[in-house]
Scaffold this motif. Structure first.
Motif, PDB file in Angstrom:
ATOM      1  N   ASP A   1      -2.861   4.610  -0.662  1.00  0.00           N
ATOM      2  CA  ASP A   1      -3.318   4.474  -2.019  1.00  0.00           C
ATOM      3  C   ASP A   1      -3.948   5.663  -2.582  1.00  0.00           C
ATOM      4  O   ASP A   1      -5.330   5.445  -3.234  1.00  0.00           O
ATOM      5  N   GLY A   2      -3.860   6.822  -2.061  1.00  0.00           N
ATOM      6  CA  GLY A   2      -4.579   7.947  -2.649  1.00  0.00           C
ATOM      7  C   GLY A   2      -6.047   8.256  -1.722  1.00  0.00           C
ATOM      8  O   GLY A   2      -6.597   9.294  -2.198  1.00  0.00           O
ATOM      9  N   LYS A   3      -6.376   7.544  -0.826  1.00  0.00           N
ATOM     10  CA  LYS A   3      -7.443   7.594  -0.070  1.00  0.00           C
ATOM     11  C   LYS A   3      -7.025   8.064   1.268  1.00  0.00           C
ATOM     12  O   LYS A   3      -6.202   7.723   1.980  1.00  0.00           O
ATOM     13  N   LEU A   4      -7.888   9.217   2.091  1.00  0.00           N
ATOM     14  CA  LEU A   4      -7.563   9.676   3.117  1.00  0.00           C
ATOM     15  C   LEU A   4      -7.745   8.308   4.247  1.00  0.00           C
ATOM     16  O   LEU A   4      -8.684   7.784   4.068  1.00  0.00           O
TER      17      LEU A   4
ATOM     18  N   MET B   1       0.789  -1.240  -0.040  1.00  0.00           N
ATOM     19  CA  MET B   1       0.065  -0.184   0.036  1.00  0.00           C
ATOM     20  C   MET B   1       0.965   1.288   0.051  1.00  0.00           C
ATOM     21  O   MET B   1       1.707   1.338   1.022  1.00  0.00           O
ATOM     22  N   GLU B   2       0.611   2.076  -0.828  1.00  0.00           N
ATOM     23  CA  GLU B   2       1.396   3.534  -0.827  1.00  0.00           C
ATOM     24  C   GLU B   2       0.774   4.516   0.041  1.00  0.00           C
ATOM     25  O   GLU B   2      -0.380   4.516  -0.073  1.00  0.00           O
ATOM     26  N   THR B   3       1.878   4.920   0.906  1.00  0.00           N
ATOM     27  CA  THR B   3       1.230   5.993   1.784  1.00  0.00           C
ATOM     28  C   THR B   3       1.951   7.356   1.714  1.00  0.00           C
ATOM     29  O   THR B   3       2.896   7.499   1.164  1.00  0.00           O
ATOM     30  N   ASN B   4       1.287   8.263   1.986  1.00  0.00           N
ATOM     31  CA  ASN B   4       1.861   9.799   1.737  1.00  0.00           C
ATOM     32  C   ASN B   4       1.279  10.421   3.066  1.00  0.00           C
ATOM     33  O   ASN B   4       0.214  10.377   3.458  1.00  0.00           O
ATOM     34  N   ILE B   5       2.024  11.323   3.788  1.00  0.00           N
ATOM     35  CA  ILE B   5       1.811  12.129   4.730  1.00  0.00           C
ATOM     36  C   ILE B   5       2.070  13.610   4.353  1.00  0.00           C
ATOM     37  O   ILE B   5       2.959  13.985   3.691  1.00  0.00           O
ATOM     38  N   LYS B   6       0.889  14.490   4.619  1.00  0.00           N
ATOM     39  CA  LYS B   6       1.016  15.741   3.980  1.00  0.00           C
ATOM     40  C   LYS B   6       0.339  16.669   5.296  1.00  0.00           C
ATOM     41  O   LYS B   6      -0.560  16.183   5.889  1.00  0.00           O
ATOM     42  N   LEU B   7       1.084  17.914   5.180  1.00  0.00           N
ATOM     43  CA  LEU B   7       0.608  18.930   6.063  1.00  0.00           C
ATOM     44  C   LEU B   7      -0.886  19.402   5.969  1.00  0.00           C
ATOM     45  O   LEU B   7      -0.980  19.683   4.401  1.00  0.00           O
ATOM     46  N   VAL B   8      -1.721  19.631   6.514  1.00  0.00           N
ATOM     47  CA  VAL B   8      -3.112  19.991   6.385  1.00  0.00           C
ATOM     48  C   VAL B   8      -3.231  21.593   6.306  1.00  0.00           C
ATOM     49  O   VAL B   8      -2.582  22.058   7.211  1.00  0.00           O
TER      50      VAL B   8
END
Length: 144
Positions: free
Chosen positions: A67-70, A1-8
Motif C-alpha cells: 500500500d505504498g509503504k516500504l 493489500m497492494e504490493t510492489n517489488i522494485k529493484l533498489v
C-alpha cells in the motif's frame, strides 16, 4: 493489500541503510547488546558498505512495498557474488528482512517467488538461503 517489488538503485541507498539496520535490530536485537549492534551497523550496514554490495556484479537488492509503504527488502546473489559455493548453477538469497508490522502477511513468500523468477530468467536450477551462523536453518531447493 497492494504490493510492489522494485529493484533498489543508488538513489535508494539511504533508505536501504535504514531498513537494513531497523529490521536487523528487530530480528537480532534481543540476542545482542546495543554496543554490539552499533558496531555491527558501523561495519555491515554503513552507506559505503551497502553501496559496495549494491555495485557488485551479480548482486541485487529489492524493496517490497505494501500500500505504498516500504515493508521489506531482499538481497540476491548470483555467480561469484554468492557468499559461499553451496551448489553449482545456483542463486543465493542472502537476506530477506521484513518490518515486524508487515510479518505474517505472506511477504516472505512473495520474495521467494520473486527470487525464483530471477533464477528462472538467469537459468539457475537451484536457490539457496544464506542464514546467520546462529540460525539452525539452511535450505536448498530446486525452483519449478
Amino acid at each position: 493489500m497492494e504490493t510492489n517489488i522494485k529493484l533498489v538503485g543508488l538513489a535508494d541507498l539511504t533508505e536501504l541503510c535504514n531498513i537494513s539496520r531497523e529490521t536487523f535490530k528487530d530480528t537480532f536485537g534481543d540476542d545482542n547488546t546495543d554496543d554490539d549492534m552499533q558496531k555491527y551497523f558501523y561495519t555491515a550496514y554503513n552507506l559505503e558498505q551497502l553501496k559496495s554490495e549494491m555495485e557488485k556484479r551479480g548482486t541485487s537488492f529489492w524493496f517490497l512495498s505494501a500500500d505504498g509503504k516500504l515493508a521489506g527488502y531482499l538481497k540476491i546473489n548470483i555467480g561469484h557474488a554468492q557468499s559461499e559455493n553451496v551448489a553449482p548453477n545456483a542463486l543465493e538469497i542472502e537476506r530477506i528482512y521484513i518490518y515486524k508490522q508487515y510479518k505474517h502477511h505472506g511477504f516472505g513468500t512473495l520474495f521467494i517467488n520473486h527470487a525464483q523468477t530471477i533464477a528462472d530468467i538467469a537459468d539457475k536450477d537451484k536457490i539457496w538461503l544464506g542464514v546467520w551462523e546462529h540460525n539452525e536453518l539452511l535450505s536448498i531447493f530446486t525452483p519449478n
